[in-house]
Design a protein around this motif. Structure first.
Motif, short mmCIF file in Angstrom:
data_model
loop_
_atom_site.label_atom_id
_atom_site.label_comp_id
_atom_site.label_asym_id
_atom_site.label_seq_id
_atom_site.Cartn_x
_atom_site.Cartn_y
_atom_site.Cartn_z
N TYR A 146 -15.54 3.62 -12.29
CA TYR A 146 -15.27 2.21 -12.03
C TYR A 146 -15.94 1.34 -13.09
N ASP A 183 0.83 -1.21 0.00
CA ASP A 183 0.00 0.00 0.00
C ASP A 183 0.87 1.26 0.00
N ASP A 207 -5.40 -0.94 -8.01
CA ASP A 207 -5.84 -0.47 -6.70
C ASP A 207 -5.68 -1.59 -5.69
N ARG A 231 -5.28 1.88 -13.33
CA ARG A 231 -4.30 1.74 -12.26
C ARG A 231 -4.68 0.58 -11.35
N ASN A 235 -6.82 7.32 -2.57
CA ASN A 235 -8.05 7.92 -3.10
C ASN A 235 -8.23 9.36 -2.64
N THR A 292 -10.24 -2.75 -9.17
CA THR A 292 -10.63 -3.04 -7.80
C THR A 292 -12.09 -3.45 -7.78
N ASN A 330 -14.19 3.20 -4.08
CA ASN A 330 -14.21 4.21 -3.03
C ASN A 330 -15.61 4.79 -2.92
N THR A 347 -13.74 9.51 -10.57
CA THR A 347 -13.29 8.13 -10.71
C THR A 347 -14.41 7.30 -11.32
N ASP A 392 -9.99 9.53 -13.47
CA ASP A 392 -9.43 8.24 -13.07
C ASP A 392 -10.31 7.14 -13.65
N PRO A 436 -9.97 2.02 -12.37
CA PRO A 436 -9.07 1.43 -11.38
C PRO A 436 -9.45 -0.03 -11.15
N ALA A 482 -6.92 1.53 0.16
CA ALA A 482 -6.41 2.62 -0.67
C ALA A 482 -7.03 3.95 -0.28
N THR A 535 1.79 6.95 -6.69
CA THR A 535 0.73 7.88 -7.04
C THR A 535 1.18 9.32 -6.81
#
Length: 537
Positions: A286, A224, A248, A246, A256, A271, A275, A284, A266, A269, A252, A231
């Motif tokens: 997703y 982490d 994740d 990226r 974030n 993940t 977030n 961001t 972004d 990511p 994080a 970053t």
């Protein structure tokens, strides 16, 4: 039914009618913004800078003084200072050509602004002809240095020089953070190579308004802290237009938080723990559904099975929760779903003491659950299976493909009547063949279709957004364009949908069953769980 190859994201990723426009016009080289102008840009866009001097506003109608972050100039005057009309209110353009020239507005003339009269307008609400600005215009309290920076930037606003970091006349510089060293290096390198290949493919199809896509990748290692350091290096360089694909981690929060402050778009990511969106972090996007949404989709599917219907009155779901943050978050959604269905549910929390776990499993199995929803890692799963064998019971297993992974599913003598797994990916042969051919052109093997497709899907969505914002691109314009992405086709995933209110492109999962030949067999179309299951007991 079709058999699909399966991939583990906990192992593989956590260890998974407009052509592109080529600008043929000659473009003159533009000087970059100076540090002072960049400071002014930040004040214009965010009503704050790095000086730690708080900017406040006084509202003309109420005379109330508030922090200025809620009232940045860009909200009303626009990313390029173009202004707009809102009902009966006309918000004027404030580009350099508008401010620093004589003008006639609504039948009244005003002389060109200079630095003095512009300071008076921003601080006190007076035009260059000394008449009052509309009371809807906030009055800003800035330090002398902040005012100088803002005015310096206003002289560039809307011009060819007014470029976000990462943009030049002929290039769009992207960034990513991937584990290129450490235990995850093979996964990171596979993703890096795939990402670069897909960007090359995009560039080969034609430049985007005369600009070529380029990428710089920072190595996060497999910690982490490494991700945080990598970053921050990208942010400190101030040369990245947007982040893409990226890597994740489940922990994080600090990464974030820093990205939210940077306002960097972004995309994708990697993940399954997005977030929590807030009003201050809306950049961001997703591509992957959360563990929680996959789990809810699987519970919904289980409730429709004939096996469940036959024993509905006394069906018990056992929920085994591993010791990872992701396991605990997914468990909350499962418990809420069971509660809404009036189901009996028995919960076991994994502990560090092996003897306590064995005793807890024995107690859990004594109730003879109809199904076990397992959230945990391969070692915990192996212990569960070993204890279950002793009972001669064969409940159904429910799980998340991204958590269990290949190694867990290849354990011998699994003591389950059926194994049902939620996954966001479905692999049809035609798409697999096309994707394999693309990668082969760049000498890259198809090792993890799910993971590798995220990189290419991210590039496709990015290009789609860039096509729609024109030559005078900006981060904010890109974010707005991405918010208008609807039913966008993506390899191995359902179509993606975003909006200004939702930056999670998918909710739900496909359901697969592991057969005796260790193949995943499709059992459902895409299942989007009912929003009712979001309510908690």
């Amino acid at each position: 039914m079709h058999a699909y190859p399966f991939v583990s994201f906990r192992q593989a990723t956590f260890l998974g009618v407009l052509s592109i426009i080529s600008c043929t016009m000659a473009v003159q080289s533009a000087d970059a913004l100076t540090p002072q102008e960049l400071q002014g840009r930040q004040i214009y866009q965010q009503s704050q800078d790095e000086s730690n001097v708080e900017i406040s506003v006084t509202l003309g109608l109420t005379k109330t003084t508030l922090p200025a972050q809620t009232f940045p100039c860009i909200n009303c005057h626009g990313a390029e200072g173009e202004g707009k009309v809102e009902g009966s209110l006309t918000i004027p353009a404030i580009t350099a050509s508008s401010l620093f020239a004589n003008a006639t507005l609504q039948g009244r003339s005003r002389p060109a602004y200079n630095e003095g009269t512009l300071t008076q307008a921003i601080r006190m609400g007076y035009k260059s002809n000394s008449q009052s600005l509309d009371s809807a215009m906030p009055r800003y309290s800035l330090s002398k240095a902040q005012m100088a920076a803002l005015i310096a930037y206003l002289k560039r606003l809307g011009s060819a020089m007014d470029l976000d970091p990462g943009l030049t006349d002929d290039k769009i510089q992207l960034g990513s953070v991937l584990p290129l060293s450490g235990a995850l290096r093979e996964t990171g390198r596979l993703l890096k190579n795939t990402l670069e290949a897909c960007l090359d493919e995009a560039n080969a199809q034609g430049l985007i308004y005369g600009r070529r896509l380029s990428i710089y990748i920072e190595d996060s290692g497999d910690t982490d802290q490494g991700a945080l350091t990598a970053t921050q290096h990208l942010l400190d360089g101030n040369k990245t237009f947007a982040l893409i694909a990226r890597f994740d981690s489940d922990n994080a929060d600090e990464v974030n938080a820093r990205l939210a402050k940077s306002k960097l778009p972004d995309l994708a990511p990697i993940t399954f723990m997005p977030n929590q969106q807030s009003e201050t972090d809306t950049r961001t996007f997703y591509f992957l559904p959360s563990y929680a949404d996959q789990a809810r989709a699987l519970v919904d599917y289980w409730l429709t099975l004939p096996e469940f219907t036959r024993i509905k009155s006394n069906a018990t779901l056992a929920l085994i929760i591993g010791d990872h943050a992701a396991d605990k978050l997914a468990a909350e959604s499962i418990r809420a779903q069971a509660y809404l269905q009036g189901m009996m549910i028995d919960v076991m929390h994994w502990q560090s003491d092996k003897s306590k776990n064995n005793a807890a499993l024995k107690k859990l199995f004594f109730k003879k659950p109809a199904a076990i929803f397992f959230l945990g890692d391969v070692n915990e799963f192996e212990t569960v299976n070993a204890q279950l064998i002793k009972t001669a019971q064969h409940p159904m297993l429910l799980g998340l493909m991204a958590m269990l992974g290949r190694e867990a599913l290849q354990i011998k003598n699994l003591s389950f009547s059926r194994i049902l797994l939620a996954t966001p990916f479905a692999y049809d042969q035609s798409t697999l063949n096309n994707f394999t051919t693309l990668l082969k052109r760049h000498g890259i093997p198809l090792q993890n279709p799910g993971l590798q497709s995220i990189a290419c899907n991210a590039v496709k969505v990015l290009v789609e957004g860039l096509k729609h914002i024109g030559r005078h691109a900006s981060r904010q314009k890109l974010i707005t364009a991405l918010e208008e992405i609807h039913n966008f086709p993506s390899d191995f995933l359902p179509p993606l949908n975003f909006s200004s209110h939702s930056k999670i492109g998918l909710q739900g999962a496909y359901i697969m069953e592991l057969n005796q030949r260790a193949e995943l067999i499709s059992q459902s179309t895409w299942i989007t769980p009912s929003n009712e299951s979001l309510r908690k007991p």
